[in-house]
Structure formats: structure tokens, C-alpha cells
Design an enzyme around this catalytic site. Structure first.
Site, PDB file in Angstrom:
ATOM      1  CG  HIS A 163      -1.954   1.093   1.154  1.00 37.56           C
ATOM      2  ND1 HIS A 163      -1.672   2.381   1.536  1.00 37.56           N
ATOM      3  CD2 HIS A 163      -3.226   1.086   0.700  1.00 37.56           C
ATOM      4  CE1 HIS A 163      -2.764   3.127   1.331  1.00 37.56           C
ATOM      5  NE2 HIS A 163      -3.717   2.367   0.830  1.00 37.56           N
ATOM      6  CD  GLU A 190      -5.646   1.092  -2.835  1.00 39.11           C
ATOM      7  OE1 GLU A 190      -6.738   0.671  -2.484  1.00 39.11           O
ATOM      8  OE2 GLU A 190      -4.773   1.491  -2.046  1.00 39.11           O
TER       9      GLU A 190
HETATM   10  P1  PGA Z   1      -9.660   5.938   1.022  1.00 34.47           P
HETATM   11  O1  PGA Z   1      -8.516   4.828   1.117  1.00 34.47           O
HETATM   12  O2  PGA Z   1     -10.899   5.230   0.496  1.00 34.47           O
HETATM   13  O3  PGA Z   1      -9.832   6.437   2.415  1.00 34.47           O
HETATM   14  O4  PGA Z   1      -9.201   6.971   0.049  1.00 34.47           O
HETATM   15  C1  PGA Z   1      -8.334   3.956   0.052  1.00 34.47           C
HETATM   16  C2  PGA Z   1      -7.155   3.072   0.218  1.00 34.47           C
HETATM   17  O5  PGA Z   1      -6.120   3.507   0.728  1.00 34.47           O
HETATM   18  O6  PGA Z   1      -7.252   1.915  -0.181  1.00 34.47           O
END
Ligand code: PGA
Length: 243
Positions: free
Chosen positions: A94, A165
Site C-alpha cells: 500500500h 490505487e
Molecule cells: P480511502 O482509502 O478510500 O480512504 O481513500 C483507500 C485506500 O487507501 O485503499
């Protein structure tokens, strides 16, 4: 394949809070058979997820893992420890871990391998850091996908979930990426892994309004929800859209 709808609670929810969360969530999602669902609590609450989600349609997992199975790594958690807690999914790479812990693609590839070796599914997170031209985003993400899957044989790549993401779309103050941009990125990732056909899910400011147009894209195989899913009613509402 059914759409995959999941959440990582990041550094939120004690085990007591998670227990209450699941009490609210379970009756809401019980009738939703058209999607697969997962949740990734912090390490300290995985046991509570296992206790409270057993027999439900939601599987659980972890937000990170060490690449070695055991040893002198103070504070780290290994894949066999997570497997014993019944984890199905383990998130790796991540952007917050890349940022806060300096995780490189090479380190992430070792984690992917460890997760697969212990019979769980890695969720490999990739995404360009800034909003810009799609071509450069594809180039950036291509490097991350190849880097994160280095050494993983083709037959195992099919078992990996890729979470696209874009970093600029994540977190408070951000907005979800445009569905057209997401579709282009997902199609490119699918092309990279042609033959393996892993699921590619989108994450970054997903909420009840953005979920439908994102899920409507041909190459979007699911959603990875962050802060919106801290409300179990909203998480269930997003899963309901996945029908
Ligand atoms: P968020 O986080 O929906 O709060 O933007 C998404 C993620 O980090 O997967």
C-alpha cells in the site's frame, strides 16, 4: 467472477470496536450474494474478525506481512501467523507503507511470494503518485506490477489481486479517480498480465456515489474501500451496488 468488495481499516478499530462493527454489518450483507467481500483489520483485531465473521459471507485478512516465516524481526508478523488466524487476503505494498516504511518493489515481491507460499491471496497495491497524463501513469504502474510480481511464476500470478490505487486519489481531501481513467489503467494492467487474468480492483476515495460508475467499467473487478467503509452501513451500501 463476482465483483470483489473489500476494505482495509488501516490503523482504526480496536477489537471491541470491530466486534460492534461486525454486529451491525452482518445482517446488512447477509442477503448480498452477488459479490465477494473481505475486510482487513489491524493485526490486533484479526482474532475478533475470525470470531465474529465465521459462517458469514465476509472473509478477513491483514494489511501487511513480513517476508520471512519466523526470526529476529521485532514487531513484525509473518505469513504462517496470519494463515493460522484464517486470513484469506494479505495486502502488500500500500502507498502508505511505501511512504512510511520505505517499502520497495523488491521488498514487496518477497512479501507476495510469502503470502502465496502460505496459501493466502496477496492484494498487490499499485498506483501513480501524482495526477497527470495516463500514459505516464501506465508506465509507472507497469514498473510496480512487474516489480511486485518479480519471481512469481505465471500460474501463481492468476491468484494475485491487483489493487489499482492512484496515490493522489487516496485519503481525506481527495476525490476518486475519474472512471474513464480507472478503466484505461485497469485495461492496461489486465494487458500486462494477459494469460494470468488476476482480479484488478480500484481503491481511492470510493464511496456510495462513486461506486456505481467505477463498477460499471468493463475492467474493474471490484472496489477497495478505505474511510467510507469505517461506517458499516456505508460499506454494506457499496456492496449492495455491486449487484
Ligand atoms: P480511502 O482509502 O478510500 O480512504 O481513500 C483507500 C485506500 O487507501 O485503499
Amino acid at each position: 467472477m463476482k465483483p470483489l468488495i473489500g476494505t482495509s481499516f488501516k490503523m482504526n478499530l480496536t477489537s471491541t470496536e470491530l466486534t460492534r462493527y461486525i454486529e451491525v454489518l452482518r445482517p446488512l450483507i447477509e442477503p448480498l450474494t452477488a459479490c465477494d467481500m473481505f475486510m482487513l483489520p489491524p493485526f490486533t483485531a484479526i482474532w475478533a474478525a475470525r470470531e465474529c465473521l465465521r459462517g458469514s459471507r465476509v472473509v478477513w485478512g491483514a494489511q501487511d506481512v513480513h517476508h520471512e516465516a519466523y526470526g529476529a524481526h521485532t514487531g513484525d508478523i509473518s505469513a504462517p501467523m496470519l494463515a493460522e488466524l484464517g486470513c484469506t487476503f494479505v495486502e502488500v505494498g500500500h502507498s502508505e507503507r511505501r511512504r512510511d516504511h520505505g517499502e520497495t518493489d523488491a521488498a514487496i515481491a518477497l512479501k507476495v511470494k510469502a503470502v502465496l507460499e502460505h496459501g493466502m491471496t496477496p492484494i498487490l497495491c499499485v498506483g501513480e503518485p501524482t495526477k497527470g497524463a495516463t500514459a505516464s501513469a501506465v508506465e509507472y504502474v507497469t514498473r510496480q506490477v512487474y516489480g511486485g510480481l518479480k519471481g512469481i511464476p505465471g500460474y501463481q500470478r492468476a491468484q494475485v489481486v491487483i489493487a489499482y490505487e492512484p496515490v493522489w486519489a487516496i485519503g481525506v481531501g481527495s476525490t476518486a479517480a475519474d472512471p474513464q481513467h480507472v478503466e484505461t489503467m485497469h485495461a492496461a494492467i489486465h494487458d500486462l498480465l494477459d494469460g494470468a487474468k488476476p482480479r484488478v480492483i480500484y481503491g481511492g476515495s470510493v464511496d456510495v456515489t462513486t461506486a456505481a460508475p467505477l463498477l460499471g467499467q468493463e475492467h474493474v473487478d471490484g472496489l477497495f474501500v478505505g474511510r467510507s467503509a469505517l461506517d458499516p452501513v456505508a460499506f454494506a451500501a457499496i456492496a449492495r451496488i455491486a449487484r
